[in-house]
Design an enzyme around this catalytic site. Structure first.
Site, PDB file in Angstrom:
ATOM      1  N   HIS A   1      32.993  20.814  27.499  1.00 23.38           N
ATOM      2  CA  HIS A   1      34.126  20.474  26.913  1.00 23.38           C
ATOM      3  C   HIS A   1      34.340  21.658  25.932  1.00 23.38           C
ATOM      4  CE1 HIS A   1      36.786  17.718  24.577  1.00 23.38           C
ATOM      5  NE2 HIS A   1      35.972  18.349  23.454  1.00 23.38           N
TER       6      HIS A   1
ATOM      7  N   ALA B   1      53.882  49.135  61.394  1.00 22.92           N
ATOM      8  CA  ALA B   1      54.578  49.152  60.108  1.00 22.92           C
ATOM      9  C   ALA B   1      53.412  49.783  59.278  1.00 22.92           C
ATOM     10  CB  ALA B   1      55.058  47.913  59.791  1.00 22.92           C
TER      11      ALA B   1
ATOM     12  N   GLY C   1      49.110  44.326  57.083  1.00 23.39           N
ATOM     13  CA  GLY C   1      49.900  43.195  57.300  1.00 23.39           C
ATOM     14  C   GLY C   1      50.739  42.344  56.106  1.00 23.39           C
TER      15      GLY C   1
ATOM     16  N   GLU D   1      49.257  49.099  65.014  1.00 14.44           N
ATOM     17  CA  GLU D   1      49.986  48.610  63.801  1.00 14.44           C
ATOM     18  C   GLU D   1      51.610  49.452  63.965  1.00 14.44           C
ATOM     19  OE1 GLU D   1      51.962  46.902  61.243  1.00 14.44           O
ATOM     20  OE2 GLU D   1      49.932  46.260  61.391  1.00 14.44           O
TER      21      GLU D   1
END
Length: 465
Positions: A449, A39, A43, A37
């Site tokens: 309902h 950064a 992600g 990775e």
């Protein structure tokens, strides 16, 4: 740097919503996995996309409802927006998600998290420029590319001379724009446009196509445009931005051509929301025998495998619709094929998505244009949300419901639900499609309902009218 590469059972480049669960699942099966990775763990979804944007959209909806309070017989205060607190709430949630992901990865035996930039330097051989300094080489027979995509910058003259915001940087600004100009009328442009209008900005959306959301049916796109315009956003269609100028601080001027008529639009901030490009420029996939397409995406077959056996690409980097849940589903397909010697494919999978404008647009399956292009003998069922009792009771009557039916088989081909909780209603229809229920099951079924779902009786009853 040690010139001898370290071998792993699998290497995953990118710790996004496909890469992370894939690493965890493989490690739990005893694999030694390198997860690279460059950064933030998690992600784009956690760090730049779903989590931060939907957090800020929630704040914008509260501001909107406070301004509408008198419509419900309630007196409220001004509903003033404190942007710093909105951003702090967003950042706190992002950091919580990010740290949770990181803790889970680093505490799982079998996963080696390598922080740095990866590039291919040979056949299934990667060199990592480590963030802490130095380099490291790693190698594997199984390599999964999950590097994602980033906001693109269109070649408009003058764009380099202004501080153009993208979908990431706009979430870090320290003031509410006086007048936000948005180039692009797609999902990103609409979500941010409505959000900042509700925060107090004047907003102008400049869209080069003849409708917003070009992939949607025209009647749905027109309904969305009307909703946003009623709320106060300015929308320009068939508008091509030809030049960008910044004559003074906090002053941006766009030269726009609309039906051959030239106009200038002045604003304080500019958001460019014209699409995304794959994160492959640093990857040098040619070194391992992979040739990206002309836009830089990594081509794959229906099993997510590249032209090099044993190297796969998942998520946005392979092209196609850029949704987090696609990346996550990609990882499930790979797991079945790698661990269970399966034959799962991405071909024909049902794609749901939600556009988080308010009201939401929930979409599943085919739209009307696609049904027509594919030669179906189809019927359209459509009702306005103003027919829905629950929507009337909550004063949320904007939007419509639309479903596409294969008249011969009575199967539901797709639906667009533009209305309050449109994403959740769309999911109910998705379940019916997965279960291969005929539309008559929803037409004749009994629903509680008052709920919005009970309007399915009316919606699918319209097929036979």
């Amino acid at each position: 740097m040690n010139n001898q590469p370290k071998f792993f059972d699998a290497i995953i480049i990118g710790s996004g919503q496909g890469g992370n669960p894939l690493a965890l699942a493989l490690a739990n099966k005893g694999w030694q996995v390198a997860l690279v990775e460059r950064a933030y763990v998690g992600g784009s979804c956690i760090n730049y996309g779903c989590t931060p944007t939907k957090t800020m959209i929630a704040s914008a909806r509260i501001a909107h409802l406070m301004h509408r309070a008198r419509d419900y017989g309630i007196d409220c205060a001004t509903g003033a927006v404190n942007l710093s607190k909105v951003l702090k709430r967003k950042n706190d949630i992002v950091k919580s998600f990010r740290s949770g992901n990181r803790k889970k990865l680093t505490s799982t035996s079998g996963i080696t998290l390598i922080e740095g930039n990866a590039r291919f330097v040979g056949e299934k051989l990667l060199e990592i420029n480590l963030l802490k300094g130095g380099k490291e080489k790693i190698k594997s027979e199984y390599i999964i590319i999950d590097t994602g995509a980033s906001s693109s910058k269109p070649p408009i003259p003058g764009i380099e001379t202004v501080d153009a915001l993208d979908s990431t940087s706009i979430m870090e600004i320290n003031q509410i724009p006086e007048h936000l100009l948005i180039i692009g009328g797609g999902y990103v442009g609409l979500e941010f446009g409505q959000m900042f209008h509700r925060f107090g900005s004047k907003v102008t959306i400049i869209q080069k196509n003849e409708q917003l959301l070009p992939l949607e049916d025209r009647d749905v796109a027109e309904e969305i445009a009307e909703i946003l315009q009623q709320e106060g956003l300015q929308i320009m269609l068939k508008a091509n931005t030809t030049k960008i100028d910044a004559p003074a601080k906090d002053r941006i001027v766009l030269s726009v051509k609309v039906d051959e008529e030239k106009q200038t639009i002045e604003g304080s901030h500019l958001l460019v929301a014209t699409g995304r490009v794959p994160n492959t420029s640093f990857l040098h996939p040619e070194a391992t025998g992979i040739t990206p397409d002309k836009k830089g995406f990594i081509p794959v077959n229906d099993h997510l495998e590249t032209t090099v056996p044993g190297i796969f690409a998942i998520g946005d980097v392979k092209g196609g619709p850029a949704f987090t849940h696609i990346s996550y589903d990609d990882h499930k397909i790979l797991l079945k094929n790698i661990l269970k010697d399966g034959n799962s494919t991405i071909s024909g999978r049902l794609l749901p998505y939600v556009v988080y404008i308010d009201p939401q647009l929930g979409r599943i399956g085919l739209n009307e244009k696609q049904a027509k292009d594919q030669g179906y003998d189809y019927r359209v069922a459509k009702i306005p949300m103003s027919w829905v009792a629950r929507a009337i009771e909550t004063d949320e009557t904007k939007g419509l419901m639309k479903a596409i039916i294969d008249y011969q088989s009575k199967q539901i081909l797709g639906a667009a639900i533009l209305g309050i909780e449109g994403g959740e209603l769309m999911t109910a229809i998705q379940i019916a499609i997965i279960g291969k229920l005929p539309y008559t099951a929803l037409r004749d079924g009994m629903f509680a309902h008052p709920t919005i779902a009970e309007s399915f009786n009316t919606l699918f009853g319209a097929v036979d009218e």
